[in-house]
Write an enzyme that holds these catalytic residues in place. Structure first.
Site, PDB file in Angstrom:
ATOM      1  CE  LYS A  23      -3.829  -0.307   2.101  1.00 42.46           C
ATOM      2  NZ  LYS A  23      -4.908  -0.465   3.108  1.00 42.46           N
ATOM      3  NE  ARG A  93      -7.455   3.054   4.657  1.00 44.38           N
ATOM      4  CZ  ARG A  93      -7.852   4.310   4.499  1.00 44.38           C
ATOM      5  NH1 ARG A  93      -6.956   5.290   4.523  1.00 44.38           N
ATOM      6  NH2 ARG A  93      -9.129   4.597   4.319  1.00 44.38           N
ATOM      7  N   GLY A 102      -8.678  -7.079   4.139  1.00 45.63           N
ATOM      8  CA  GLY A 102      -9.518  -7.309   5.305  1.00 45.63           C
ATOM      9  C   GLY A 102      -8.811  -7.959   6.466  1.00 45.63           C
ATOM     10  CG  MET A 104      -3.065  -6.511   7.947  1.00 50.45           C
ATOM     11  SD  MET A 104      -2.570  -7.703   9.193  1.00 50.45           S
ATOM     12  CE  MET A 104      -1.501  -6.683  10.174  1.00 50.45           C
ATOM     13  NE  ARG A 337      -6.590  -4.067  -2.726  1.00 51.37           N
ATOM     14  CZ  ARG A 337      -7.080  -4.273  -1.516  1.00 51.37           C
ATOM     15  NH1 ARG A 337      -6.275  -4.327  -0.486  1.00 51.37           N
ATOM     16  NH2 ARG A 337      -8.370  -4.426  -1.314  1.00 51.37           N
ATOM     17  CG  HIS A 456     -14.642  -9.008   4.478  1.00 48.16           C
ATOM     18  ND1 HIS A 456     -15.037 -10.292   4.804  1.00 48.16           N
ATOM     19  CD2 HIS A 456     -13.344  -8.921   4.828  1.00 48.16           C
ATOM     20  CE1 HIS A 456     -14.030 -10.940   5.336  1.00 48.16           C
ATOM     21  NE2 HIS A 456     -12.983 -10.132   5.373  1.00 48.16           N
ATOM     22  NE  ARG A 562      -2.953 -43.210  -5.041  1.00 45.27           N
ATOM     23  CZ  ARG A 562      -3.351 -41.934  -4.960  1.00 45.27           C
ATOM     24  NH1 ARG A 562      -2.889 -41.174  -3.995  1.00 45.27           N
ATOM     25  NH2 ARG A 562      -4.201 -41.440  -5.817  1.00 45.27           N
ATOM     26  NE  ARG A 618       2.162 -46.937  -3.667  1.00 43.77           N
ATOM     27  CZ  ARG A 618       1.631 -46.040  -2.823  1.00 43.77           C
ATOM     28  NH1 ARG A 618       2.352 -44.988  -2.463  1.00 43.77           N
ATOM     29  NH2 ARG A 618       0.406 -46.187  -2.374  1.00 43.77           N
ATOM     30  CD  GLU A 745       7.429 -44.943   0.120  1.00 36.67           C
ATOM     31  OE1 GLU A 745       6.342 -44.465   0.482  1.00 36.67           O
ATOM     32  OE2 GLU A 745       7.522 -45.976  -0.599  1.00 36.67           O
ATOM     33  CB  SER A 764       8.600 -41.693  -8.242  1.00 37.03           C
ATOM     34  OG  SER A 764       7.554 -40.762  -8.070  1.00 37.03           O
ATOM     35  N   GLY A 766       8.297 -39.855  -3.069  1.00 37.10           N
ATOM     36  CA  GLY A 766       7.001 -39.820  -2.387  1.00 37.10           C
ATOM     37  C   GLY A 766       7.093 -38.813  -1.245  1.00 37.10           C
ATOM     38  CB  THR A 767       7.057 -35.110  -1.300  1.00 36.15           C
ATOM     39  OG1 THR A 767       5.787 -34.984  -1.952  1.00 36.15           O
ATOM     40  CG2 THR A 767       8.164 -34.954  -2.326  1.00 36.15           C
ATOM     41  CG  ASN A 768       2.047 -37.035   0.368  1.00 33.17           C
ATOM     42  OD1 ASN A 768       2.359 -35.886   0.099  1.00 33.17           O
ATOM     43  ND2 ASN A 768       1.017 -37.635  -0.178  1.00 33.17           N
ATOM     44  CG  ASP A 769       4.574 -42.244   3.293  1.00 32.39           C
ATOM     45  OD1 ASP A 769       3.702 -41.604   3.894  1.00 32.39           O
ATOM     46  OD2 ASP A 769       4.408 -43.420   2.905  1.00 32.39           O
ATOM     47  CB  CYS A 831       4.432 -39.870  -7.150  1.00 34.74           C
ATOM     48  SG  CYS A 831       5.232 -40.857  -5.863  1.00 34.74           S
ATOM     49  CE1 TYR A 851       6.752 -38.608 -12.156  1.00 33.44           C
ATOM     50  CE2 TYR A 851       8.744 -39.137 -13.391  1.00 33.44           C
ATOM     51  CZ  TYR A 851       7.807 -39.469 -12.429  1.00 33.44           C
ATOM     52  OH  TYR A 851       7.908 -40.649 -11.729  1.00 33.44           O
TER      53      TYR A 851
END
Length: 878
Positions: A23, A93, A102, A104, A337, A456, A562, A618, A745, A764, A766-769, A831, A851
């Site tokens: 701002k 502000r 909305g 702040m 903005r 808002h 899976r 897999r 993983e 590959s 397995g970023t979750n595990d 993956c 990928y």
């Protein structure tokens, strides 16, 4: 030379966002361009950092600098702060470098007290205006600075209007306002235990503190967590000389967009209110008029807004969101903005701006938030059902899309219904406020009784991709009893309604929905993204339906199929249980032979849908206990179906229990213990590939072995796969090219990837595990822990929800480097669901992945994010 913490608007420019906030930088840039901006100064984000470093105190040095700049502002305006004869009033502000609409807190009319208000009334010859400004200031200061509930003041206002028999605030007389001021001051004294502060200097410092403090309030923290905004940025504070839209009938205030934020139409769009202050428009206190009507009311101001809008859009190369005030017929610009917009509008604006020569394709691609595309990919009302339905009322179509859900009247109830009972929610409010942000985020749609197209509710809903109907005048909300009245119709909490954010219509029934269709500008826009990106985007799909949907969204293969998901169907689970509970290898093979045709059929369907694109399958991953019955009733039924006694089956189930099953007998460990499982799955893959190739389609199977942590594991299972595949191909007299790779993983797999690569055609991640095992934190249990971490500012966001680039990311980047050193042409991909997260995709681009893979509905998001990642990486290298 000491650090500078305060800048006049005339001392800054648009490139100083990190220091002045968005701002402040925009106000400085408009001032530099010679636009009619009320003068003021910005207290920098570094002052906010200093405030927290100093134990939530404004240092003496910064206080001194603030008042030095206040004197400069007095000199520029010719007014004096706190002087009843010629008072300077201020707005205070916040302004972080990233737009947080909305989130702040804002304070207007600062500097008023009992003496100044009388002087202002005499100076303007308008005592009503002065008292109106004073009562607004008391309420804002009490709410924002002192934390007194706004509802207490709203109740006092509504009581006065009821007694006087008036509907709108501007109908109150000076005597009414004088009475209201007294009521507000009484509320303050009752809640705080002392009189309302009369010293303008104390008012100013307390207001600045309040803005700094609001950077860490609950809704601001939640918004930052949603939008990946670091808390270390801090917020700037903009102190600006007041101009008044509530001084009379030749005064007004409004909001305008240089293009329609819902549709993208290249036409000025906005609203205004005469004899009002800016908060009245965005808060939805009165329903405003269309900006076009301003041409009839004050044509000079309207024409000036048109010209300024064109100048600012061309200068900033993007659609602008403008705030303005008209005082005594003179236009003042309070803010510009880059405007929030719907996904439909964002894409149309981006394509139009390229066609109009206002920006390049690369610049256009950066104007659309990838996560916004989500709103294009979800249902609309089914046309036949919609045609048969009768709308009970109509409000303003504030944010497009359609939703059906159960009515809830506050954020807490909405959150509980959505998260604990998995109910679709429509949040119904008189008007929304920043406190409702979390309830809005989990709702399918928002319906408000008040507010316009720039309220808002409308702005936040558009940014979130939620449908919204605002300004529904037939709606009356009884918050205490949780009842909504639509004229003579009653809706209680938990009742179903449907809302159409594209038409503004409301239906007192649950309407069915259909999937969205994509074409036109979307296709053009996504074609540009595909031309630029180098990361391939695959999908996570376990069945032909999901594979088909993903291809429609542009998936370039399957990065994760899976296979265990195929076994949970009712017709298959019995054979799976027979395999798990078999007492001998012979019995196990008999059960697996029942599963083989089922698995093969699924693979054939997926191969057909992918038609030559790679498919990463897999092999069985989860622990076996997930497939067995739980609870005595289910065990009894299953025992009967399997011809076993209840006791025998219950003992077998108990035998499979593990203390920590997610780190137990699963993944490649199952194939090592039971090679026949991997043999069956390999047969299903190769036989399916042969069948589909006979149909004239190309097939590219990739077999992925899960939970590998040692090269010997992969060597062992790969040998099973290769031996079985060779036998099947010899049996059918066919040759099928396939690949075998490993899923990374657990940390040891990443650390040993160079050695494991000897037996892997691809990896590959397995970023979750991998995130869970690196942190030692279960994403299923994280919620019980993370609230304390947020509260103590240890974590800013859930590390299992977005890729931790500092820790897990470092491990991934090192592993990618080691893998390529060992095998230069090895294929690397992702993956986990992080493959569809825009912030994570830029990291994967720099890490050297080929990928990413994500759920079908995130494929377009990943395609755009991959293009943006390429653009940003290329720009950084120049």
């Amino acid at each position: 030379m000491s650090k500078k913490f305060v800048y006049l608007f005339s001392e800054g420019n648009g490139t100083m966002r990190e220091l002045l906030g968005g701002k402040g930088a925009n106000l400085a840039e408009m001032t530099r361009l010679g636009m009619p901006v009320p003068m003021g100064f910005t207290i920098t984000t570094e002052a906010c950092t200093d405030y927290y470093d100093s134990g939530k105190k404004i240092s003496d040095e910064i206080q001194k600098e603030i008042f030095q700049y206040l004197e400069k502002l007095e000199s520029i305006t010719g007014k004096e702060f706190g002087n009843p004869e010629n008072p300077l009033l201020l707005s205070v502000r916040s302004g972080a470098r990233a737009s947080m609409p909305g989130m702040m807190d804002t304070i207007l009319n600062l500097g008023l007290n009992d003496e100044v208000v009388e002087g202002l009334g005499k100076l303007t010859n308008n005592r009503r205006f002065a008292l109106d400004a004073y009562r607004r200031f008391i309420q804002m200061f009490s709410d924002v600075v002192m934390g007194i509930p706004k509802s207490l003041f709203d109740e006092a206002l509504e009581n006065l209007k009821t007694v006087r028999g008036i509907e709108y605030d501007h109908e109150m007389s000076p005597a009414d306002l004088e009475s209201l001021v007294a009521s507000y001051k009484s509320i303050y004294k009752k809640e705080i235990g002392e009189d309302f502060p009369a010293d303008p200097s104390k008012q100013l410092l307390n207001a600045v503190k309040a803005v700094f403090s609001s950077w860490m309030n609950t809704r601001a923290v939640y918004y930052r967590r949603m939008n990946d905004i670091p808390s270390s940025w801090g917020t700037a504070v903009n102190v600006q000389s007041m101009v008044f839209g509530n001084m009379g009938n030749d005064c007004g205030t409004g909001v305008a967009f240089t293009r329609n934020p819902s549709t993208g139409e290249n036409k000025l769009y906005g609203e205004f209110l005469m004899n009002a202050q800016g908060e009245d428009v965005v808060a939805g206190i009165r329903t405003p008029q269309s900006i076009d009507e301003l041409a009839k009311v004050i044509p000079e101001a309207y024409n000036q807004i048109i010209q300024i809008a064109k100048t600012l859009e061309k200068h900033n190369q993007d659609m602008q969101d403008l705030e303005f005030t008209i005082e005594k017929g003179k236009l003042y610009m309070l803010q510009t903005r880059n405007g929030k917009r719907t996904a439909q509008a964002a894409i149309k604006i981006a394509v139009d701006m390229v066609n109009q020569g206002l920006c390049t394709k690369e610049e256009a691609l950066l104007k659309v938030e990838p996560s916004q595309l989500d709103s294009l990919l979800h249902p609309q009302f089914e046309p036949t059902a919609l045609a048969a339905a009768t709308a009970i009322t109509k409000g303003l179509p504030a944010s497009p899309g359609a939703a059906a859900g159960r009515v809830y009247f506050n954020a807490e109830d909405a959150r509980e219904a959505a998260t604990k009972r998995n109910e679709p929610v429509i949040l119904v409010r008189v008007e929304t406020s920043p406190e409702d942000i979390e309830g809005m985020a989990i709702s399918k749609g928002i319906l408000t009784a008040r507010g316009g197209m720039t309220s808002h509710a409308a702005v936040v809903a558009r940014g979130m991709g939620r449908c919204c109907v605002s300004g529904c005048h037939d709606l009356r909300v009884d918050m205490d009893n949780k009842i909504a009245y639509f004229n003579n119709r009653t809706v209680k909490e938990g009742d179903f309604i449907s809302i159409d954010g594209s038409t503004g219509k409301v239906y007192l029934e649950k309407l069915p929905t259909i999937e969205a269709t994509l074409s036109g500008d979307f296709a053009t826009f996504m074609q540009w993204a595909d031309e630029i990106r180098t990361l391939s985007v695959r999908t996570n799909a376990d069945n032909p339906k999901d594979a088909r949907q993903a291809r429609l969204f542009g998936a370039e293969g399957i990065g994760l199929c899976r296979t265990e998901h195929m076994f949970f169907e009712a017709k298959r689970i019995l054979a799976m249980r027979q395999m798990i509970l078999a007492k001998s290898k012979t019995d196990r093979v008999i059960a697996l032979n029942k599963l083989l045709p089922m698995q093969q059929e699924d693979f054939e369907g997926i191969f057909r849908e992918m038609d030559g694109l790679p498919v990463t399958i897999r092999f069985l991953d989860p622990p076996l206990h997930e497939f067995v019955p739980h609870g005595d009733d289910e065990i009894a039924v299953t025992a009967y179906e399997m011809g076993m006694s209840f006791t025998e089956l219950k003992n077998a189930v108990k035998h499979l229990e593990e203390a920590n099953p997610m780190l137990g007998h699963r993944g490649c460990r199952l194939a090592i213990s039971y090679p026949e499982i991997a043999q069956m799955q390999t047969k299903a893959v190769i036989q399916a590939a042969i069948t589909v190739r006979h149909e004239g389609k190309n097939v590219v199977p990739e077999i992925m072995i899960p939970l590998v942590c040692d090269s010997a594991e992969l060597k062992f299972v790969k040998n099973i796969v290769d031996t079985t595949a060779k036998q099947v191909m010899e049996q059918y007299g066919e040759e099928i090219e396939y690949k075998v790779g490993a899923m990374v993983e657990i940390p040891r797999a990443a650390l040993m990837i160079d050695v494991i690569s000897k037996y892997a055609d691809f990896f590959s991640f397995g970023t979750n595990d991998l995130t869970q095992t690196t942190y030692g934190l279960s994403r299923d249990d994280a919620g019980q822990i993370l609230d304390d971490y947020y509260k103590n500012r240890i974590f800013e966001s859930d590390p299992t929800a977005k890729l931790d680039q500092a820790g897990v990311g470092k491990l991934i980047k090192m592993a990618c480097g080691w893998a390529k050193e060992a095998k230069p042409h090895v294929k690397l991909g992702v993956c986990g669901e992080h493959g569809g997260d825009p912030a994570s995709i830029q990291f994967f681009q720099t890490a050297g992945m080929q990928y990413v893979s994500c759920s079908p509905f995130r494929v377009p998001i990943a395609r755009l994010a991959a293009a943006q990642a390429k653009i940003r990486v290329d720009a950084a290298e120049k």
